[in-house]
Design a protein around this motif. Structure first.
Motif, mmCIF file in Angstrom:
data_model
loop_
_atom_site.group_PDB
_atom_site.id
_atom_site.type_symbol
_atom_site.label_atom_id
_atom_site.label_comp_id
_atom_site.label_asym_id
_atom_site.label_seq_id
_atom_site.Cartn_x
_atom_site.Cartn_y
_atom_site.Cartn_z
ATOM 1 N N HIS A 126 -11.594 16.948 7.201
ATOM 2 C CA HIS A 126 -10.666 16.647 6.114
ATOM 3 C C HIS A 126 -9.475 15.807 6.571
ATOM 4 C CE1 HIS A 126 -9.066 17.285 2.108
ATOM 5 N NE2 HIS A 126 -7.930 17.746 2.594
ATOM 6 N N LEU A 127 -9.137 15.867 7.851
ATOM 7 C CA LEU A 127 -7.961 15.153 8.351
ATOM 8 C C LEU A 127 -8.263 13.670 8.553
ATOM 9 C CD1 LEU A 127 -6.655 17.690 11.015
ATOM 10 C CD2 LEU A 127 -6.061 17.527 8.589
ATOM 11 N N ILE A 128 -7.209 12.856 8.483
ATOM 12 C CA ILE A 128 -7.363 11.428 8.732
ATOM 13 C C ILE A 128 -7.242 11.201 10.228
ATOM 14 C CG2 ILE A 128 -6.537 9.109 8.186
ATOM 15 C CD1 ILE A 128 -5.517 10.126 5.559
ATOM 16 N N VAL A 182 -0.874 -0.184 -10.721
ATOM 17 C CA VAL A 182 -1.806 -0.004 -9.608
ATOM 18 C C VAL A 182 -2.941 -1.011 -9.718
ATOM 19 C CG1 VAL A 182 -3.342 1.634 -8.457
ATOM 20 C CG2 VAL A 182 -1.238 2.448 -9.555
ATOM 21 N N SER A 183 -3.268 -1.670 -8.601
ATOM 22 C CA SER A 183 -4.363 -2.641 -8.604
ATOM 23 C C SER A 183 -5.675 -2.030 -8.114
ATOM 24 C CB SER A 183 -4.016 -3.838 -7.714
ATOM 25 O OG SER A 183 -3.858 -3.428 -6.358
ATOM 26 N N ARG A 184 -5.578 -1.006 -7.303
ATOM 27 C CA ARG A 184 -6.762 -0.336 -6.758
ATOM 28 C C ARG A 184 -6.363 1.073 -6.348
ATOM 29 N NH1 ARG A 184 -11.771 -1.486 -4.385
ATOM 30 N NH2 ARG A 184 -11.527 -3.665 -5.002
ATOM 31 N N VAL A 185 -7.314 1.997 -6.477
ATOM 32 C CA VAL A 185 -7.070 3.379 -6.093
ATOM 33 C C VAL A 185 -8.046 3.755 -4.982
ATOM 34 C CG1 VAL A 185 -7.079 5.786 -6.844
ATOM 35 C CG2 VAL A 185 -6.265 4.000 -8.398
ATOM 36 N N VAL A 186 -7.517 4.346 -3.914
ATOM 37 C CA VAL A 186 -8.345 4.829 -2.811
ATOM 38 C C VAL A 186 -8.089 6.323 -2.670
ATOM 39 C CG1 VAL A 186 -8.948 4.605 -0.384
ATOM 40 C CG2 VAL A 186 -8.175 2.589 -1.661
ATOM 41 N N LEU A 187 -9.126 7.112 -2.876
ATOM 42 C CA LEU A 187 -9.023 8.564 -2.816
ATOM 43 C C LEU A 187 -9.676 9.052 -1.530
ATOM 44 C CD1 LEU A 187 -10.057 9.315 -6.510
ATOM 45 C CD2 LEU A 187 -7.777 8.751 -5.601
ATOM 46 N N LEU A 190 -2.885 2.117 -4.282
ATOM 47 C CA LEU A 190 -2.413 3.497 -4.200
ATOM 48 C C LEU A 190 -3.460 4.343 -3.485
ATOM 49 C CD1 LEU A 190 -0.145 5.439 -5.029
ATOM 50 C CD2 LEU A 190 -1.351 5.819 -7.191
ATOM 51 N N VAL A 191 -3.045 4.954 -2.372
ATOM 52 C CA VAL A 191 -3.946 5.749 -1.545
ATOM 53 C C VAL A 191 -3.482 7.200 -1.578
ATOM 54 C CG1 VAL A 191 -4.900 6.090 0.767
ATOM 55 C CG2 VAL A 191 -4.332 3.773 -0.032
ATOM 56 N N GLY A 192 -4.386 8.104 -1.953
ATOM 57 C CA GLY A 192 -4.039 9.516 -1.981
ATOM 58 C C GLY A 192 -4.998 10.323 -1.135
ATOM 59 N N HIS A 193 -4.464 11.297 -0.417
ATOM 60 C CA HIS A 193 -5.286 12.176 0.407
ATOM 61 C C HIS A 193 -5.206 13.596 -0.138
ATOM 62 C CE1 HIS A 193 -5.793 14.936 3.986
ATOM 63 N NE2 HIS A 193 -6.923 14.257 4.009
ATOM 64 N N SER A 194 -6.366 14.249 -0.315
ATOM 65 C CA SER A 194 -6.429 15.629 -0.770
ATOM 66 C C SER A 194 -5.693 15.773 -2.112
ATOM 67 C CB SER A 194 -5.857 16.556 0.307
ATOM 68 O OG SER A 194 -6.185 17.892 0.060
ATOM 69 N N LEU A 195 -4.701 16.670 -2.210
ATOM 70 C CA LEU A 195 -3.931 16.774 -3.455
ATOM 71 C C LEU A 195 -3.351 15.425 -3.840
ATOM 72 C CD1 LEU A 195 -2.429 18.160 -5.780
ATOM 73 C CD2 LEU A 195 -0.678 18.868 -4.112
ATOM 74 N N VAL A 207 0.868 -1.170 0.000
ATOM 75 C CA VAL A 207 0.000 0.000 0.000
ATOM 76 C C VAL A 207 0.908 1.224 0.000
ATOM 77 C CG1 VAL A 207 -1.783 1.303 1.212
ATOM 78 C CG2 VAL A 207 -1.805 -1.195 1.279
ATOM 79 N N ILE A 208 0.730 2.108 -0.982
ATOM 80 C CA ILE A 208 1.527 3.331 -1.062
ATOM 81 C C ILE A 208 0.639 4.518 -0.708
ATOM 82 C CG2 ILE A 208 2.872 4.837 -2.578
ATOM 83 C CD1 ILE A 208 3.792 2.389 -4.083
ATOM 84 N N LEU A 209 1.106 5.343 0.229
ATOM 85 C CA LEU A 209 0.333 6.460 0.757
ATOM 86 C C LEU A 209 0.906 7.787 0.264
ATOM 87 C CD1 LEU A 209 0.069 5.195 4.457
ATOM 88 C CD2 LEU A 209 -1.507 4.733 2.559
ATOM 89 N N VAL A 210 0.026 8.628 -0.285
ATOM 90 C CA VAL A 210 0.441 9.911 -0.862
ATOM 91 C C VAL A 210 -0.371 11.031 -0.212
ATOM 92 C CG1 VAL A 210 0.795 11.203 -2.996
ATOM 93 C CG2 VAL A 210 0.853 8.692 -3.044
ATOM 94 N N HIS A 211 0.302 11.916 0.499
ATOM 95 C CA HIS A 211 -0.401 12.961 1.248
ATOM 96 C C HIS A 211 -0.764 14.159 0.365
ATOM 97 C CE1 HIS A 211 2.958 15.843 1.405
ATOM 98 N NE2 HIS A 211 3.749 14.782 1.512
ATOM 99 N N GLY A 212 -1.319 15.188 0.990
ATOM 100 C CA GLY A 212 -1.807 16.342 0.256
ATOM 101 C C GLY A 212 -0.941 17.583 0.394
ATOM 102 N N ILE A 213 -1.473 18.691 -0.070
ATOM 103 C CA ILE A 213 -0.753 19.954 -0.126
ATOM 104 C C ILE A 213 -0.479 20.489 1.284
ATOM 105 C CG2 ILE A 213 -2.835 21.395 -0.224
ATOM 106 C CD1 ILE A 213 -1.373 23.080 -2.373
#
Length: 315
Positions: free
Chosen positions: A255-257, A127-132, A100-105, A31-37
């Protein structure tokens, strides 16, 4: 431009910088985590411990933020963020597709990366699945038919424009907000001012997330808090109607996790593992598998019904 000039421009560009990998722990489906601006990988501090027992969890700092490089002259277009993320993922030499998990930006970056055409060279970024998570979906006001939704989105875009054009006001208020949150959750300073304003203008105010999501051929889950102030009411209707998208509302979360949203998010990710027996490659042709549908149904019930836990405002 001639084909020769285009080729020269392509190979004349410098290689994308590698991003700072803040977390790489655990074993299992990746699982790859990508944060926001204006944030960092600390965004996922509540989520990582929930995933590590069953996953290899990798969290990065996006270009210009956290401990990642701030390239001089970078315009921080979506392509710049995606290129840096893709190069970083390739450097990991992953053998299997990943979630692939992305938060905000980060959700806009994740959607674009996953929507890129599959080539032999990109097999390391499959990527096998995207979680926004909390995606800031803003269509151009001219493309919005509902006048109320158009007015709301227009108000958001005017507010972002104001923040970009009033540096002292924005930095002063950002400092106040940052003191109220855990360190690293929200960081806007002179150091990352340029990445902030350019990412805001080029990625959030001018975005292609709806078309990127529409182009995806893998399942997409959208998880968001009911109290998310960055989601304009009615703005996500267009993606809610896409067959490969499943929406998950989390009560009493902004908006926060926070812990409540982190638990819901972990359930979404684990539903994929339980249904597929791992994060293998997947293509979407209609509805999800019955096992996945059952997992999602349980999640929807959990996130929509009142929680049995005390209504702690920090959650």
């Amino acid at each position: 431009m001639t084909w020769w000039a285009a080729l020269g421009e392509r190979f004349g560009r410098s290689r994308p910088p590698l991003l700072h990998i803040a977390t790489d722990e655990g074993t299992g489906p990746v699982v790859i985590l990508v944060h926001g601006i204006a944030s960092s990988s600390v965004t996922f501090r509540e989520l990582v411990p929930l995933l590590v027992p069953r996953h290899r969890v990798i969290a990065v700092d996006i270009l210009g933020f956290g401990e990642s490089p701030i390239p001089e002259g970078c315009e921080y277009r979506l392509e710049d963020h995606v290129d840096a993320l893709a190069a970083t993922i390739r450097s990991l030499k992953l053998r299997e597709p990943f979630i692939l998990v992305g938060h905000s930006l980060g959700s806009l970056i994740a959607a674009r990366l996953a929507a890129l055409p599959r080539t032999r060279a990109s097999r390391r970024t499959q990527v096998s699945r995207v979680v926004l998570v909390g995606p800031p979906v803003y269509l151009s006001p001219s493309d919005i038919g509902d006048r109320w939704v158009r007015a709301r989105v227009s108000a958001y875009l005017r507010a972002y424009d104001f923040l970009r054009l009033n540096k002292e006001f924005t930095l002063a208020n950002a400092a106040i907000i940052a003191r109220l949150l855990p360190k690293g959750i929200f960081e806007l300073t002179e150091r990352n001012w340029t990445p902030f304003v350019k990412s805001l203008e080029h990625c959030i105010e001018s975005q292609t997330v709806v078309s990127d999501i529409a182009a995806l051929r893998v399942p997409v889950d959208v998880v968001y808090g009911v109290l998310d102030a960055f989601i304009a009411a009615g703005s996500m209707t267009v993606i809610e109607r896409m067959r490969h998208v499943t929406m998950h509302r989390v009560e009493a979360n902004d908006h926060l996790i926070r812990p409540r949203l982190a638990r819901a998010l972990a359930r979404v990710i684990d539903a994929d593992v339980r249904a597929d027996g791992g994060a293998g490659a997947g293509s979407l042709s209609g509805a999800a598998t019955p096992a996945a549908a059952a997992s999602v149904a349980r999640l929807d019930k959990w996130t929509h019904e009142p929680s049995e836990e005390p209504a702690d405002p920090s959650q």
